[in-house]
Design a protein around this motif. Structure first.
Motif, mmCIF file in Angstrom:
data_model
loop_
_atom_site.group_PDB
_atom_site.id
_atom_site.type_symbol
_atom_site.label_atom_id
_atom_site.label_comp_id
_atom_site.label_asym_id
_atom_site.label_seq_id
_atom_site.Cartn_x
_atom_site.Cartn_y
_atom_site.Cartn_z
ATOM 1 N N PRO A 147 20.551 29.548 2.336
ATOM 2 C CA PRO A 147 20.521 30.625 1.054
ATOM 3 C C PRO A 147 19.809 30.448 0.069
ATOM 4 N N LEU A 148 19.116 30.268 -0.036
ATOM 5 C CA LEU A 148 18.486 30.249 -0.661
ATOM 6 C C LEU A 148 16.740 30.641 -0.206
ATOM 7 N N LEU A 149 16.212 30.337 0.867
ATOM 8 C CA LEU A 149 14.966 30.974 1.049
ATOM 9 C C LEU A 149 15.396 32.694 1.884
ATOM 10 N N ALA A 150 16.780 33.017 1.845
ATOM 11 C CA ALA A 150 17.041 33.959 2.343
ATOM 12 C C ALA A 150 17.041 35.030 0.780
ATOM 13 N N ARG A 151 17.530 34.709 -0.042
ATOM 14 C CA ARG A 151 16.990 35.488 -1.389
ATOM 15 C C ARG A 151 15.709 35.589 -1.781
ATOM 16 N N SER A 152 14.595 34.292 -1.421
ATOM 17 C CA SER A 152 13.913 34.464 -2.423
ATOM 18 C C SER A 152 12.934 35.734 -1.197
ATOM 19 N N GLY A 176 27.647 33.480 6.026
ATOM 20 C CA GLY A 176 27.301 35.464 5.725
ATOM 21 C C GLY A 176 26.831 35.196 4.928
ATOM 22 N N GLU A 177 26.820 33.881 3.466
ATOM 23 C CA GLU A 177 25.573 34.563 2.858
ATOM 24 C C GLU A 177 24.210 34.570 3.846
ATOM 25 N N VAL A 178 23.697 33.843 4.180
ATOM 26 C CA VAL A 178 23.043 33.754 4.504
ATOM 27 C C VAL A 178 22.859 35.297 6.080
ATOM 28 N N ARG A 179 23.475 35.476 6.579
ATOM 29 C CA ARG A 179 23.116 36.526 7.007
ATOM 30 C C ARG A 179 23.512 38.614 6.200
ATOM 31 N N LEU A 180 24.076 38.051 5.528
ATOM 32 C CA LEU A 180 23.832 39.295 4.769
ATOM 33 C C LEU A 180 21.919 39.757 3.836
ATOM 34 N N ASP A 181 21.311 38.510 3.794
ATOM 35 C CA ASP A 181 20.428 38.505 3.792
ATOM 36 C C ASP A 181 19.612 39.072 4.725
ATOM 37 N N LEU A 182 19.701 38.594 5.726
ATOM 38 C CA LEU A 182 18.798 38.147 7.268
ATOM 39 C C LEU A 182 19.299 39.777 7.163
ATOM 40 N N GLY A 183 20.126 40.623 7.046
ATOM 41 C CA GLY A 183 20.661 42.008 7.440
ATOM 42 C C GLY A 183 19.726 43.188 7.063
ATOM 43 N N LEU A 184 19.243 42.887 5.594
ATOM 44 C CA LEU A 184 18.683 43.055 4.723
ATOM 45 C C LEU A 184 17.551 42.798 5.103
ATOM 46 N N MET A 185 17.294 41.951 5.281
ATOM 47 C CA MET A 185 15.581 42.199 6.313
ATOM 48 C C MET A 185 15.398 43.094 6.859
ATOM 49 N N GLY A 218 32.849 40.767 7.302
ATOM 50 C CA GLY A 218 33.533 40.236 7.760
ATOM 51 C C GLY A 218 33.464 39.348 7.489
ATOM 52 N N GLU A 219 32.763 38.144 7.461
ATOM 53 C CA GLU A 219 32.607 36.716 6.888
ATOM 54 C C GLU A 219 32.803 36.436 5.620
ATOM 55 N N LEU A 220 32.252 36.719 4.651
ATOM 56 C CA LEU A 220 32.830 36.544 3.202
ATOM 57 C C LEU A 220 33.803 37.297 2.868
ATOM 58 N N ARG A 221 34.476 38.052 3.730
ATOM 59 C CA ARG A 221 35.815 38.765 2.678
ATOM 60 C C ARG A 221 36.862 38.305 3.334
ATOM 61 N N GLN A 222 37.001 36.904 4.346
ATOM 62 C CA GLN A 222 37.169 36.372 3.586
ATOM 63 C C GLN A 222 37.280 34.265 2.876
ATOM 64 N N ALA A 223 36.003 34.869 3.053
ATOM 65 C CA ALA A 223 35.530 32.874 2.391
ATOM 66 C C ALA A 223 35.085 33.648 0.221
ATOM 67 N N ARG A 224 33.861 34.723 0.979
ATOM 68 C CA ARG A 224 33.520 34.835 -0.739
ATOM 69 C C ARG A 224 33.681 36.533 -0.750
ATOM 70 N N LEU A 225 34.756 36.983 -1.230
ATOM 71 C CA LEU A 225 35.007 38.145 -1.659
ATOM 72 C C LEU A 225 33.718 39.023 -2.216
ATOM 73 N N PRO A 226 33.636 38.168 -3.434
ATOM 74 C CA PRO A 226 32.768 38.869 -4.272
ATOM 75 C C PRO A 226 31.142 39.162 -3.992
#
Length: 662
Positions: free
Chosen positions: A116-121, A150-159, A179-187
């Motif tokens: 996730p740190l790589l994805a965010r950067s 889900g967090e990594v996939r979010l940033d991958l999708g944005l990239m 879909g993955e984050l809706r259950q695990a990390r809603l924000p």
């Protein structure tokens, strides 16, 4: 140490520092030191560096890795990456994390922490192809916790969507992340939903984006995460402005521009820069400039280089629309070179460069910039850029008298616009679609375009779109044989464009008004080339229209639109009254180009074919061929392209003389 110094194996650099004479010597020393001893030395070096302040975590990581201390190595890598990211050095963080995650020695739990740190950067900074490859492999790891994936996939999708330019793949990843984050990390799911709400991208209709925006807003308002709230707020503002909603401007005031949290500031900077882009497409140019300045400053302060680059692309668009063309071609080319590995970021510059080439008569170059092999594919091009590009390609076909091609392009482009449903973005497309359909004989289709466009922007705050609607109505009236009605609408459009200001569009519509007045006067005279037999009012209208065309030709030249200037001067010759008592004087210099020859040569050296030049200057291809042949004999040029080396001395004088006569 003493023996090594005596034998010149080491050198004394100052009172307490010793070292090898050359870096290659270090490699030789390492080769002869036994492995266990070498690892112990690396461990000692890491310990020394850790006690120094500030800690050079990258160097510590290298020594921990060489000492075989995997856990210590990965802790140092994480600290080094965080320090780099927090200080805005996202490229350094990305390079370090890419190299680390590519190693098979990284345990799964550490991979899930560092990814996730790589994805965010990479999203905040500027990606590399290796980043995409590493993250793609990581999200396929079934052992990865759902929340992390889900967090990594979010940033991958944005990239994939924002930087790589693969919209379909990016959309799929973002939907899966939601879909993955809706259950695990809603924000965090709210951020994925907000990204899916952006109508800027091709494909889904505005209704689909609106549903995602409603979901994202609900999550942001109940989740309590400030960064997610800022991200959703930025996208809500962008969505509203993109659609021309008057109340959307108020949302910008709520952006956390003074937040002490860099992540919130980065979202605010993105919101400001995206709002500037929306303002450019709407026609609020002063507001766009203010938002750009504020957004660029905030992006630089908070460490968001990707946002900075997108804003610099928006600035090129702003310069194009507002007529600041001096040096613009060079600035576009430099920007494309600097962002060569990120086609989406470069797309603004590529389009502006293509538009400039078109107005200068460099049609082959224009097509290359707009639709060549290095241009972004239409299915991965943002909706407003795709509409503007299509409008220019339709106009190119019209200029070449390729009416079936122009009409077919117009139908396809308009169908895409109808499917998307963001009507304010049709401003750069609608007039050319109307003209193409009407000239091809599909008047009913042209009427439907005007009707749909008018309904779509009826309650929208979009000055450019409303000016373009008036222009479209003028083009339709002209095609339907109502030149005086068309002239009035062209004048209304010119006034609207002048108020923005949009100089190029203003001159084009002013030219249209003069052209229609002359057509009406010629019709009254029964098609006669002169003005004899016209009523005095019609004669006066003809004189005014000719003066207006003269002004347009000069303004096109001053702006840098060489092809438009040549076309307008040629139109003038068709309508200027003939003086039976005057015969054009021949030049006293037989090797000097005539005005017509210089115009033909000027277009020829830009790469236009004889047929294209003939269509522009209202000549036959055979006449164009003769003018080029005579120009080559007079100048000694070896080919039509070699004429460009002889044009300045021979043609500038004649062109200036011709303009003064006009």
């Amino acid at each position: 140490m003493t023996a090594a110094l005596a034998g010149a194996a080491l050198a004394e650099f100052d009172k307490s520092r010793y070292g090898l004479h050359a870096p290659l010597a270090a490699l030789a020393v390492q080769a002869v030191v036994p492995g266990p001893a070498r690892r112990a030395l690396h461990e000692r070096a890491a310990g020394v560096l850790t006690r120094r302040q500030p800690v050079q975590w990258i160097a510590v990581a290298e020594h921990r890795q060489a000492a075989g201390q995997v856990r210590g190595w990965l802790r140092a890598v994480e600290k080094a990456a965080r320090v780099a990211a927090e200080s805005g050095r996202h490229r350094d963080a990305v390079a370090l994390l890419e190299q680390t995650l590519a190693s098979p020695a990284v345990p799964p739990q550490d991979r899930g922490r560092l990814a996730p740190l790589l994805a965010r950067s990479a999203v905040v900074g500027l990606r590399s192809d290796q980043t995409v490859e590493v993250l793609t492999q990581i999200v396929r790891d079934a052992a990865l916790p759902v929340a992390v994936r889900g967090e990594v996939r979010l940033d991958l999708g944005l990239m994939l969507r924002n930087q790589v330019g693969d919209f379909a793949a990016g959309w799929r990843e973002l939907e899966a992340a939601a879909g993955e984050l809706r259950q695990a990390r809603l924000p965090l799911a709210g951020r994925a939903m907000a990204s899916l709400a952006m109508p800027y991208w091709p494909g889904p209709s505005i209704d689909v984006h609106q549903r995602w925006l409603r979901e994202a807003t609900e999550v942001a308002e109940t989740g309590g995460d400030k960064v997610v709230h800022a991200a959703v707020l930025a996208n809500r503002a962008w969505f509203g402005l993109s659609c021309g909603e008057p109340d959307a401007w108020k949302l910008l005031d709520a952006l956390p521009t003074d937040s002490p949290d860099p992540a919130c500031s980065q979202q605010a900077a993105r919101g400001l820069c995206n709002a500037a882009d929306a303002a450019v497409w709407l026609g609020f140019y002063e507001r766009a400039q203010e938002l750009l300045s504020e957004g660029l400053d905030l992006a630089a302060q908070s460490g968001a280089p990707y946002t900075e680059h997108t804003a610099l692309g928006t600035r090129l668009l702003l310069e194009w629309w507002t007529g600041r063309w001096a040096g613009l071609a060079e600035r576009c080319e430099e920007f494309v070179t600097a962002t060569a590995d990120m086609p989406v970021i470069a797309s603004d510059a590529r389009m502006v460069r293509g538009l400039l080439a078109f107005t200068q008569g460099e049609w082959g170059m224009a097509r290359s910039w707009l639709a060549g092999p290095h241009a972004t594919a239409p299915e991965n091009t943002s909706t407003p850029l795709a509409a503007t590009t299509s409008g220019t390609l339709i106009r190119l076909a019209l200029a070449r008298q390729e009416l079936p091609t122009a009409a077919e392009r117009a139908r396809i482009a308009w169908a895409d616009m109808v499917a998307k449903g963001v009507w304010v973005w049709a401003a750069e497309l609608a007039p050319w679609v109307v003209e193409a359909l009407a000239r091809a004989g599909d008047v009913n289709g042209a009427q439907a375009v005007v009707r749909d466009f008018a309904r779509g922007i009826a309650d929208r705050e979009a000055p450019v779109a409303h000016a373009a609607l008036t222009w479209s109505r003028a083009a339709l009236a002209e095609a339907q044989g109502s030149p005086l009605q068309a002239a009035e609408q062209y004048r209304e459009a010119a006034s609207a464009y002048g108020a923005l200001p949009r100089p190029y569009a203003r001159i084009l519509t002013a030219e249209g008004a003069a052209r229609c007045v002359l057509a009406a006067c010629r019709a009254e005279a029964g098609g006669d080339e002169g003005v004899a037999g016209l009523r005095s009012g019609a004669q006066e209208a003809t004189a005014h229209a000719i003066t207006d065309l003269e002004t347009c030709a000069q303004q096109f030249s001053d702006l840098g639109a060489a092809w438009d200037a040549a076309r307008t001067r040629s139109l003038l010759r068709l309508h200027q009254p003939a003086d039976p008592g005057h015969r054009p004087a021949r030049s006293g210099h037989p090797d000097q180009l005539t005005l017509r020859e210089s115009e033909v040569v000027e277009l020829a050296v830009k790469g236009m074919t004889n047929r294209e030049i003939a269509a522009t200057l209202h000549l036959s291809p055979r006449t164009v061929e003769q003018h080029i042949a005579r120009a080559m004999r007079k100048t000694g040029a070896l080919s039509r392209y070699d004429l460009g080396h002889h044009l300045p001395s021979a043609a500038r004088t004649q062109r200036a003389r011709g303009q003064s006569q006009v």
